[in-house]
Design a protein around this motif. Structure first.
Motif, PDB file in Angstrom:
ATOM      1  N   ASN A  32       4.025 -11.242 -18.260  1.00  0.00           N
ATOM      2  CA  ASN A  32       2.776 -11.944 -18.002  1.00  0.00           C
ATOM      3  C   ASN A  32       2.268 -11.498 -16.634  1.00  0.00           C
ATOM      4  N   LYS A  33       1.312 -10.577 -16.634  1.00  0.00           N
ATOM      5  CA  LYS A  33       0.815 -10.022 -15.377  1.00  0.00           C
ATOM      6  C   LYS A  33      -0.099 -11.017 -14.663  1.00  0.00           C
ATOM      7  N   PRO A  34       0.132 -11.250 -13.383  1.00  0.00           N
ATOM      8  CA  PRO A  34      -0.784 -12.122 -12.640  1.00  0.00           C
ATOM      9  C   PRO A  34      -2.046 -11.360 -12.246  1.00  0.00           C
ATOM     10  N   PRO A  35      -3.120 -12.066 -11.917  1.00  0.00           N
ATOM     11  CA  PRO A  35      -4.279 -11.366 -11.359  1.00  0.00           C
ATOM     12  C   PRO A  35      -3.941 -10.744 -10.014  1.00  0.00           C
ATOM     13  N   ASN A  36      -4.720  -9.761  -9.618  1.00  0.00           N
ATOM     14  CA  ASN A  36      -4.566  -9.069  -8.332  1.00  0.00           C
ATOM     15  C   ASN A  36      -3.282  -8.242  -8.253  1.00  0.00           C
ATOM     16  N   LEU A  37      -2.834  -7.747  -9.409  1.00  0.00           N
ATOM     17  CA  LEU A  37      -1.698  -6.820  -9.430  1.00  0.00           C
ATOM     18  C   LEU A  37      -2.144  -5.534 -10.117  1.00  0.00           C
ATOM     19  N   ARG A  72      -2.518  -0.617 -20.076  1.00  0.00           N
ATOM     20  CA  ARG A  72      -2.794  -1.249 -18.787  1.00  0.00           C
ATOM     21  C   ARG A  72      -3.756  -2.419 -18.935  1.00  0.00           C
ATOM     22  N   LEU A  73      -3.765  -3.235 -17.899  1.00  0.00           N
ATOM     23  CA  LEU A  73      -4.787  -4.257 -17.713  1.00  0.00           C
ATOM     24  C   LEU A  73      -5.447  -3.980 -16.374  1.00  0.00           C
ATOM     25  N   ASP A  74      -6.724  -4.319 -16.249  1.00  0.00           N
ATOM     26  CA  ASP A  74      -7.405  -4.167 -14.970  1.00  0.00           C
ATOM     27  C   ASP A  74      -6.681  -4.992 -13.902  1.00  0.00           C
ATOM     28  N   ARG A  75      -6.866  -4.600 -12.666  1.00  0.00           N
ATOM     29  CA  ARG A  75      -6.182  -5.265 -11.554  1.00  0.00           C
ATOM     30  C   ARG A  75      -6.292  -6.782 -11.617  1.00  0.00           C
ATOM     31  N   ASN A  76      -7.494  -7.296 -11.862  1.00  0.00           N
ATOM     32  CA  ASN A  76      -7.703  -8.742 -11.817  1.00  0.00           C
ATOM     33  C   ASN A  76      -7.745  -9.406 -13.181  1.00  0.00           C
ATOM     34  N   THR A  77      -7.319  -8.676 -14.214  1.00  0.00           N
ATOM     35  CA  THR A  77      -7.130  -9.282 -15.526  1.00  0.00           C
ATOM     36  C   THR A  77      -5.677  -9.716 -15.630  1.00  0.00           C
TER      37      THR A  77
END
Length: 254
Positions: A32-37, A72-77
């Motif tokens: 679960n990727k956090p935002p701003n990563l 990938r997910l965008d940095r803030n997604t």
């Protein structure tokens, strides 16, 4: 000329960055990727990325292409991301994505009222004026986005999105193209802003302070590379989106 002396290699640093692991076995990780990563290393991002974290926590992943990262997910997604742990799983997952056999769903809050479910089918290519952005245009790659209405607020809509393709910035570009940009997405907002004059101070502050696109990868589904069984993973949005939705619901009930 000595070619070796002119070669420069980037030393990838191992970094003890917390990873929220939803599922893991010998073949894959679901996190679960956090935002701003940031997911991958790139210009201006040689540390503090998901890749740096993976090679710290999973040393064998250093031997895999991109440390096992297959999408990938965008940095803030925020939200679900799959990472391979073996070379077989890596190529298996790459093939599933290429064949569009990975089902991905997102939650988003967009500006404006969307009254019914729909589909956006516009090709996406690089923006000819800004190479860091994407755009709708002739000559672009096919991109298909389905969306379903969850809640219609006074000036916003909560939508559930399923993407058939995985183009860069696809959801953000597509919703901008129908004049409903994702809330907080200043890159693709096209100057569109909601009318906040009728809102309370609480809602106004919440909207103004929401610093990122309100976009979350909430579901992944695919056939597992070892068991070959169809598996589904889901995760709720992070607290910033939950708080935003709570404020929108509260204001609309007044």
């Amino acid at each position: 000329m000595n070619v070796k002396k002119n070669l420069q290699f980037i030393e990838i640093k191992k970094e003890n960055i917390f990873l929220d692991i939803i599922f893991q076995d010998s073949a894959i990780l679901i996190l679960n990727k956090p935002p701003n990563l940031v997911v991958h290393l790139g210009y201006g991002h040689t540390s503090g990325t998901l890749l740096n974290a993976l090679i710290f926590h999973y040393k064998k992943n250093r031997m895999l292409p991109r440390a096992g990262i297959v999408h990938r997910l965008d940095r803030n997604t925020s939200g679900l991301l799959v990472v391979a742990r073996t070379i077989f799983a890596y190529h298996y997952m790459i093939r599933l994505f290429q064949q569009r056999k990975v089902i991905k769903e997102y939650d988003a809050i967009v500006i404006g009222r969307i009254e019914c479910d729909g589909i956006i089918n516009y090709p996406i290519r690089r923006n000819i004026y800004n190479r860091t952005m994407m755009a709708i245009g002739i000559g672009g790659k096919q991109a298909i986005t389905y969306y379903k209405i969850i809640t219609i607020f006074r000036n916003y809509t909560h939508v559930r999105i399923r993407i058939e393709t995985g183009r860069m910035h696809q959801i953000r570009v597509h919703f901008s193209s129908i004049f409903h940009p994702v809330l907080g997405d200043h890159l693709y907002s096209r100057g569109i802003r909601p009318n906040v004059t009728s809102y309370s101070k609480l809602e106004y502050k919440t909207l103004i302070r929401f610093y990122r696109p309100a976009l979350h990868s909430s579901m992944l589904q695919f056939v597992h590379p070892i068991t070959f069984k169809l598996q589904t993973w889901t995760v709720s949005p992070p607290m910033d989106m939950i708080h935003l939705l709570h404020v929108l619901y509260s204001e609309d009930m007044k």
